[in-house]
Design a protein around this motif. Sequence first.
Motif, PDB file in Angstrom:
ATOM      1  N   UNK A 108       0.821  -1.215   0.000  1.00  0.00           N
ATOM      2  CA  UNK A 108       0.000   0.000   0.000  1.00  0.00           C
ATOM      3  C   UNK A 108       0.856   1.267   0.000  1.00  0.00           C
ATOM      4  N   UNK A 109       2.023   1.217   0.630  1.00  0.00           N
ATOM      5  CA  UNK A 109       2.914   2.383   0.624  1.00  0.00           C
ATOM      6  C   UNK A 109       3.344   2.712  -0.798  1.00  0.00           C
ATOM      7  N   UNK A 110       3.685   1.679  -1.558  1.00  0.00           N
ATOM      8  CA  UNK A 110       4.089   1.887  -2.951  1.00  0.00           C
ATOM      9  C   UNK A 110       2.924   2.436  -3.770  1.00  0.00           C
ATOM     10  N   UNK A 111       1.746   1.833  -3.594  1.00  0.00           N
ATOM     11  CA  UNK A 111       0.573   2.276  -4.360  1.00  0.00           C
ATOM     12  C   UNK A 111       0.172   3.707  -4.029  1.00  0.00           C
ATOM     13  N   UNK A 156       2.474   1.913   8.097  1.00  0.00           N
ATOM     14  CA  UNK A 156       2.543   1.041   9.267  1.00  0.00           C
ATOM     15  C   UNK A 156       1.807   1.642  10.454  1.00  0.00           C
ATOM     16  N   UNK A 157       1.977   2.930  10.674  1.00  0.00           N
ATOM     17  CA  UNK A 157       1.280   3.595  11.787  1.00  0.00           C
ATOM     18  C   UNK A 157      -0.235   3.534  11.599  1.00  0.00           C
ATOM     19  N   UNK A 158      -0.691   3.781  10.385  1.00  0.00           N
ATOM     20  CA  UNK A 158      -2.124   3.741  10.112  1.00  0.00           C
ATOM     21  C   UNK A 158      -2.669   2.318  10.251  1.00  0.00           C
ATOM     22  N   UNK A 159      -1.919   1.340   9.752  1.00  0.00           N
ATOM     23  CA  UNK A 159      -2.353  -0.050   9.865  1.00  0.00           C
ATOM     24  C   UNK A 159      -2.425  -0.486  11.331  1.00  0.00           C
ATOM     25  N   UNK A 175     -10.445  -3.210  12.418  1.00  0.00           N
ATOM     26  CA  UNK A 175     -10.801  -3.080  11.007  1.00  0.00           C
ATOM     27  C   UNK A 175      -9.866  -3.846  10.083  1.00  0.00           C
ATOM     28  N   UNK A 176      -8.691  -4.199  10.582  1.00  0.00           N
ATOM     29  CA  UNK A 176      -7.683  -4.910   9.792  1.00  0.00           C
ATOM     30  C   UNK A 176      -7.130  -6.053  10.628  1.00  0.00           C
ATOM     31  N   UNK A 177      -6.890  -7.190   9.975  1.00  0.00           N
ATOM     32  CA  UNK A 177      -6.210  -8.301  10.643  1.00  0.00           C
ATOM     33  C   UNK A 177      -4.800  -8.383  10.094  1.00  0.00           C
TER      34      UNK A 177
END
Length: 61
Positions: free
Chosen positions: A11-14, A23-26, A34-36
């Motif tokens: 996602x960083x690349x996209x 990473x902080x947002x994830x 909301x994310x596993x």
Amino acid sequence: MPAEPLPTVEPARRLRVPPSAVSRHLRVLHTTGLVTRARDGRRVLHRRSPLGERLARQGGV
């Protein structure tokens, strides 16, 4: 975040942002359910949780 599992760098690349920012947002998205995440060797793969999927469908994300 797409439904398929992705390592942090994808996602960083996209999005063209630093992996540290993603990473902080994830981390926040994981804390809120909301994310596993799952480890795959040295990588950590992230994907939407069932709750994240429901909210994405409702919001059109």
